[in-house]
Design a protein around this motif. Structure first.
Motif, mmCIF file in Angstrom:
data_model
loop_
_atom_site.group_PDB
_atom_site.id
_atom_site.type_symbol
_atom_site.label_atom_id
_atom_site.label_comp_id
_atom_site.label_asym_id
_atom_site.label_seq_id
_atom_site.Cartn_x
_atom_site.Cartn_y
_atom_site.Cartn_z
ATOM 1 N N ALA A 292 0.949 -0.975 -0.202
ATOM 2 C CA ALA A 292 -0.116 0.138 0.171
ATOM 3 C C ALA A 292 0.887 1.350 0.071
ATOM 4 O O ALA A 292 1.972 1.018 0.649
ATOM 5 N N ARG A 293 0.436 2.321 -0.444
ATOM 6 C CA ARG A 293 1.131 3.458 -0.584
ATOM 7 C C ARG A 293 1.219 4.321 0.712
ATOM 8 O O ARG A 293 0.654 5.061 1.044
ATOM 9 N N THR A 294 2.203 3.930 1.503
ATOM 10 C CA THR A 294 2.472 4.380 3.058
ATOM 11 C C THR A 294 3.900 4.861 2.819
ATOM 12 O O THR A 294 4.670 4.718 1.766
ATOM 13 N N ARG A 295 4.464 5.507 4.062
ATOM 14 C CA ARG A 295 5.765 5.951 4.161
ATOM 15 C C ARG A 295 6.960 4.725 3.862
ATOM 16 O O ARG A 295 7.906 5.208 3.892
ATOM 17 N N ILE A 296 6.360 3.567 4.136
ATOM 18 C CA ILE A 296 7.278 2.498 4.040
ATOM 19 C C ILE A 296 7.905 2.456 2.746
ATOM 20 O O ILE A 296 9.144 2.072 2.502
ATOM 21 N N PHE A 297 7.099 3.019 1.681
ATOM 22 C CA PHE A 297 7.713 3.160 0.314
ATOM 23 C C PHE A 297 8.783 3.810 0.193
ATOM 24 O O PHE A 297 10.042 3.670 -0.691
ATOM 25 N N ASP A 298 9.434 4.973 1.158
ATOM 26 C CA ASP A 298 10.488 5.814 1.312
ATOM 27 C C ASP A 298 11.642 4.842 1.531
ATOM 28 O O ASP A 298 12.804 5.280 1.191
ATOM 29 N N GLN A 299 11.701 3.659 2.196
ATOM 30 C CA GLN A 299 12.498 3.058 2.420
ATOM 31 C C GLN A 299 12.940 1.887 1.151
ATOM 32 O O GLN A 299 14.151 1.226 1.126
ATOM 33 N N MET A 300 12.286 2.058 0.090
ATOM 34 C CA MET A 300 12.356 1.172 -1.020
ATOM 35 C C MET A 300 13.055 1.856 -2.241
ATOM 36 O O MET A 300 12.677 2.805 -2.735
ATOM 37 N N LYS A 301 13.496 0.973 -3.080
ATOM 38 C CA LYS A 301 14.149 1.329 -4.410
ATOM 39 C C LYS A 301 12.852 1.519 -5.392
ATOM 40 O O LYS A 301 11.914 0.618 -5.301
#
Length: 244
Positions: free
Chosen positions: A184-193
């Motif tokens: 899901a589009r959450t801030r966890i995406f900030d940790q991913m390439k």
């Protein structure tokens, strides 16, 4: 739901955790928002209202979890619902070059942290003879995402822990289940390439990411008194990616 229930939501200041907290509050529960980000957790608790309160906690630290549990019981009384949403994605890269300390950190937060939080709430639930626990795993824990060995392994561990605990408590009215969301589009995406984000999207037959409200709907039913039979189970939220 019984309006006297208190629910703990770890990682409740944002993302899936916040969506769950908002829905549980709308159903009359008092929320304890457990999160490492104290300021954001306090802001979330104010916005949710209804007696919600924040606890700063590092789920990887047992002493921190114990302190948060003591405060929660002091302010909210008996805890009958736990949604464990705290977690990190970590960095992406091949296992052969993956930083050893990073692998350990992800495991300590995602898996050991899940153990800590479950360990903290189960004794009182057992004494009361009632409880609902939902641990947030991931479709990565079922399938294993390439270049995400630490995250995949830690979430597979959450699935195994949930199955084990569900069987331990099956003789009581305590349901212990987990969900396996796709991204899901959450801030966890900030940790991913970006290439890893693109990979995850390409694997979802529905062709889109999970909406937070969709996750909250399933999770909150699992937290309800209606869920009086299913325990030790894994509920899919992957948009058709995994059907087992």
């Amino acid at each position: 739901m019984d309006k006297q229930q208190t629910a703990i939501v770890t990682g409740g200041a944002q993302g899936i955790g916040r969506a769950v907290a908002e829905r549980l509050a709308s159903e009359g529960l008092r929320l304890a928002i457990w999160d490492r980000d104290r300021a954001l957790a306090e802001e979330t608790a104010r916005e949710i209202g209804g007696g919600a309160f924040a606890c700063e906690v590092d789920v990887a630290d047992w002493a921190s979890v114990e302190a948060a549990m003591a405060r929660t019981r002091g302010e909210g009384g008996a805890v009958s619902v736990l949604v464990n949403s705290a977690g990190v994605a970590g960095s992406n890269g091949p296992l052969a070059a993956y930083p050893v300390d990073e692998f350990r950190r992800i495991t300590e937060i995602n898996l050991i942290g899940t153990f800590h939080v479950n360990r903290a709430v189960v004794p009182a639930m057992t004494e009361a003879g009632y409880g609902r626990i939902v641990n947030i795993a991931s479709v990565a824990g079922k399938e294993g995402n390439p270049n995400a060995s630490a995250y995949s392994a830690s979430k597979a561990g959450v699935i195994g822990l949930t199955k084990s605990l569900g069987k331990e408590l099956a003789h009581l009215d305590i349901a212990v289940n987990c969900v396996t969301p796709a991204a899901a589009r959450t801030r966890i995406f900030d940790q991913m390439k970006q290439e890893h984000i693109d990979y995850m999207l390409s694997k979802i037959p529905r062709g889109r990411f999970l909406e937070l409200t969709e996750a909250a709907a399933m999770i909150c039913w699992l937290c309800s008194a209606e869920n009086s039979f299913t325990t030790g189970a894994v509920f899919d939220l992957s948009g058709g990616r995994a059907t087992y």
